[in-house]
Design a protein around this motif. Structure first.
Motif, PDB file in Angstrom:
ATOM      1  N   ASP A 167      37.157  43.112  37.864  1.00 31.05           N
ATOM      2  CA  ASP A 167      38.128  43.496  36.841  1.00 31.05           C
ATOM      3  C   ASP A 167      37.705  44.755  36.093  1.00 31.05           C
ATOM      4  OD1 ASP A 167      40.172  41.769  37.203  1.00 31.05           O
ATOM      5  OD2 ASP A 167      39.734  40.475  35.491  1.00 31.05           O
ATOM      6  N   GLU A 168      36.425  45.098  36.199  1.00 29.67           N
ATOM      7  CA  GLU A 168      35.933  46.289  35.503  1.00 29.67           C
ATOM      8  C   GLU A 168      36.455  47.580  36.134  1.00 29.67           C
ATOM      9  OE1 GLU A 168      34.089  46.282  32.731  1.00 29.67           O
ATOM     10  OE2 GLU A 168      34.310  44.089  32.701  1.00 29.67           O
ATOM     11  N   THR A 169      36.868  47.493  37.396  1.00 31.10           N
ATOM     12  CA  THR A 169      37.334  48.694  38.103  1.00 31.10           C
ATOM     13  C   THR A 169      38.835  48.604  38.346  1.00 31.10           C
ATOM     14  OG1 THR A 169      35.200  48.831  39.241  1.00 31.10           O
ATOM     15  CG2 THR A 169      37.025  50.133  40.145  1.00 31.10           C
ATOM     16  N   PRO A 170      39.642  49.496  37.778  1.00 31.07           N
ATOM     17  CA  PRO A 170      41.099  49.471  38.005  1.00 31.07           C
ATOM     18  C   PRO A 170      41.420  49.706  39.482  1.00 31.07           C
ATOM     19  CG  PRO A 170      40.531  50.865  36.130  1.00 31.07           C
ATOM     20  CD  PRO A 170      39.253  50.540  36.816  1.00 31.07           C
ATOM     21  N   LEU A 171      42.483  49.085  39.965  1.00 33.18           N
ATOM     22  CA  LEU A 171      42.878  49.241  41.368  1.00 33.18           C
ATOM     23  C   LEU A 171      43.255  50.687  41.679  1.00 33.18           C
ATOM     24  CD1 LEU A 171      45.031  45.999  41.885  1.00 33.18           C
ATOM     25  CD2 LEU A 171      42.647  46.392  42.508  1.00 33.18           C
ATOM     26  N   THR A 172      43.719  51.413  40.678  1.00 35.33           N
ATOM     27  CA  THR A 172      44.122  52.807  40.918  1.00 35.33           C
ATOM     28  C   THR A 172      42.937  53.696  41.291  1.00 35.33           C
ATOM     29  OG1 THR A 172      43.936  53.184  38.524  1.00 35.33           O
ATOM     30  CG2 THR A 172      46.124  52.685  39.412  1.00 35.33           C
ATOM     31  N   GLU A 173      41.727  53.230  41.000  1.00 30.75           N
ATOM     32  CA  GLU A 173      40.544  54.029  41.322  1.00 30.75           C
ATOM     33  C   GLU A 173      39.978  53.710  42.698  1.00 30.75           C
ATOM     34  OE1 GLU A 173      37.601  53.757  38.310  1.00 30.75           O
ATOM     35  OE2 GLU A 173      38.973  54.298  36.666  1.00 30.75           O
ATOM     36  N   LEU A 174      40.562  52.751  43.394  1.00 28.01           N
ATOM     37  CA  LEU A 174      40.038  52.335  44.699  1.00 28.01           C
ATOM     38  C   LEU A 174      40.798  53.023  45.828  1.00 28.01           C
ATOM     39  CD1 LEU A 174      39.631  48.482  44.131  1.00 28.01           C
ATOM     40  CD2 LEU A 174      37.872  50.253  43.897  1.00 28.01           C
ATOM     41  N   PHE A 176      41.856  53.201  50.050  1.00 30.61           N
ATOM     42  CA  PHE A 176      42.499  52.228  50.936  1.00 30.61           C
ATOM     43  C   PHE A 176      41.504  51.208  51.470  1.00 30.61           C
ATOM     44  CE2 PHE A 176      44.048  50.616  54.945  1.00 30.61           C
ATOM     45  CZ  PHE A 176      45.361  50.272  54.638  1.00 30.61           C
ATOM     46  N   GLU A 177      40.354  51.657  51.980  1.00 31.58           N
ATOM     47  CA  GLU A 177      39.369  50.739  52.556  1.00 31.58           C
ATOM     48  C   GLU A 177      38.801  49.784  51.509  1.00 31.58           C
ATOM     49  OE1 GLU A 177      38.395  49.997  55.604  1.00 31.58           O
ATOM     50  OE2 GLU A 177      40.086  51.264  56.203  1.00 31.58           O
ATOM     51  N   ALA A 178      38.558  50.281  50.315  1.00 32.18           N
ATOM     52  CA  ALA A 178      38.051  49.427  49.240  1.00 32.18           C
ATOM     53  C   ALA A 178      39.088  48.364  48.858  1.00 32.18           C
ATOM     54  CB  ALA A 178      37.684  50.279  48.025  1.00 32.18           C
ATOM     55  N   ALA A 252      48.391  41.718  43.675  1.00 27.56           N
ATOM     56  CA  ALA A 252      48.291  43.039  43.055  1.00 27.56           C
ATOM     57  C   ALA A 252      47.629  44.037  44.008  1.00 27.56           C
ATOM     58  CB  ALA A 252      47.501  42.945  41.754  1.00 27.56           C
ATOM     59  N   VAL A 253      46.570  43.585  44.690  1.00 32.05           N
ATOM     60  CA  VAL A 253      45.894  44.465  45.654  1.00 32.05           C
ATOM     61  C   VAL A 253      46.833  44.795  46.809  1.00 32.05           C
ATOM     62  CG1 VAL A 253      44.003  44.602  47.326  1.00 32.05           C
ATOM     63  CG2 VAL A 253      43.593  43.632  45.052  1.00 32.05           C
ATOM     64  N   ARG A 254      47.578  43.815  47.273  1.00 31.00           N
ATOM     65  CA  ARG A 254      48.503  44.035  48.385  1.00 31.00           C
ATOM     66  C   ARG A 254      49.578  45.047  47.994  1.00 31.00           C
ATOM     67  NH1 ARG A 254      48.763  39.175  49.829  1.00 31.00           N
ATOM     68  NH2 ARG A 254      50.581  38.517  48.604  1.00 31.00           N
ATOM     69  N   ASP A 255      50.070  44.995  46.792  1.00 30.42           N
ATOM     70  CA  ASP A 255      51.061  45.954  46.328  1.00 30.42           C
ATOM     71  C   ASP A 255      50.494  47.373  46.391  1.00 30.42           C
ATOM     72  OD1 ASP A 255      52.878  43.975  45.878  1.00 30.42           O
ATOM     73  OD2 ASP A 255      52.506  43.841  43.719  1.00 30.42           O
ATOM     74  N   HIS A 256      49.251  47.531  45.989  1.00 30.52           N
ATOM     75  CA  HIS A 256      48.623  48.853  46.041  1.00 30.52           C
ATOM     76  C   HIS A 256      48.399  49.311  47.478  1.00 30.52           C
ATOM     77  CE1 HIS A 256      47.541  50.041  41.870  1.00 30.52           C
ATOM     78  NE2 HIS A 256      47.737  48.755  41.628  1.00 30.52           N
ATOM     79  N   LEU A 257      48.067  48.365  48.356  1.00 35.65           N
ATOM     80  CA  LEU A 257      47.880  48.719  49.762  1.00 35.65           C
ATOM     81  C   LEU A 257      49.182  49.221  50.383  1.00 35.65           C
ATOM     82  CD1 LEU A 257      45.567  45.832  51.046  1.00 35.65           C
ATOM     83  CD2 LEU A 257      45.036  48.279  51.100  1.00 35.65           C
ATOM     84  N   VAL A 258      50.260  48.523  50.040  1.00 38.14           N
ATOM     85  CA  VAL A 258      51.577  48.911  50.596  1.00 38.14           C
ATOM     86  C   VAL A 258      51.938  50.319  50.118  1.00 38.14           C
ATOM     87  CG1 VAL A 258      54.048  48.422  50.508  1.00 38.14           C
ATOM     88  CG2 VAL A 258      52.407  46.553  50.834  1.00 38.14           C
TER      89      VAL A 258
END
Length: 261
Positions: A167-174, A176-178, A252-258
């Motif tokens: 939770d310390e790292t926002p998904l926007t900073e990751l 695709f592989e991460a 939430a991660v899947r939404d970012h992957l898409v």
């Protein structure tokens, strides 16, 4: 995302109950030893003959003396572990009735014209030994519960620590592989939660027993242990909540992957 768990509190509750049962088990053993050391009253005491007074009753303690000794032995050993409060106003004979039997309580009552016969001694010892066997089974059941809770807490701590760290790292900073690795890790954590729930259900369906007559149903044990908890089943509730948290994170991660595809 903070997650409230109940497993640590459940461990504390089970541990406290195990200590109480241990103490009662020892107290029952001490009570049996003290009753065994008492000599029963003769069934038919022989009269004593003297030159001056003729025939008179056999000398010795009044009939109630040994019954009183049994009551005192119970009060000094078992009773403190049978009532919630040492100053509880519950009458001693009522406690004896609940722990040994109503018939034994009546036989030991000072208002009962009965002596501490060999039969009464056998009844008291037999009832106390049976009660001690029940506490032995309870000890084993609580030990198994504590072992299950320890394993459950390891799983809970692993999942909650992982979630808190990520939770310390926002998904926007990751990249695709991460994101993909995080999605896979979350799937594994959901499976851990599901496995925890399955193992718990399996435990709840079992029993701990010593014989066909003495056994503890695990579901009944859990209901008794956690009656004052905010949830009926702390392990199952925690596993379900953690699973939901992991599922939400995975969506939430899947939404970012898409969006990255």
């Amino acid at each position: 995302m903070p997650v409230e768990t109940h497993v640590a509190r459940a461990r504390s509750r089970a541990d406290a109950e195990r200590e109480a049962v241990d103490a009662k088990h020892s107290a029952l053993g001490a009570f049996v030893d003290r009753v065994e050391a008492l000599s029963p009253e003769p069934t038919s005491p022989a009269p004593e003959v003297t030159a001056t007074a003729g025939v008179r009753p056999a000398s010795g303690s009044p009939p109630d003396d040994r019954c009183r000794s049994v009551r005192e032995a119970f009060a000094g050993t078992v009773r403190p572990h049978s009532v919630d409060d040492a100053d509880d106003a519950e009458p001693l004979l009522e406690t004896i009735g609940s722990e040994l039997s109503d018939s034994i309580a009546v036989a030991l009552a000072p208002t009962t014209d009965a002596s501490f016969s060999p039969e009464l001694k056998r009844m008291v010892v037999s009832a106390a030994v049976s009660r001690r066997a029940e506490t032995a089974v309870m000890r084993r059941a609580l030990t198994r519960e504590m072992e299950v809770l320890e394993a459950a807490e390891e799983t809970v701590d692993t999942v909650t620590a992982w979630v808190a760290d990520r939770d310390e790292t926002p998904l926007t900073e990751l990249g695709f592989e991460a994101l993909r690795r995080r999605h896979e890790d979350l799937a594994e954590h959901r499976e851990r939660c599901d496995a925890l729930a399955r193992d718990r259900q399996s435990f709840l369906q079992g029993t701990t027993s010593q014989s066909a007559e003495v056994g503890i149903d695990h579901r009944s044990l859990v209901t008794y242990l956690y009656a004052d908890f905010p949830v009926d089943h702390p392990v199952l509730a925690t596993a379900a909540r953690l699973g939901e948290v992991c599922a939400d994170c995975q969506r939430a991660v899947r939404d970012h992957l898409v969006r990255r595809v």
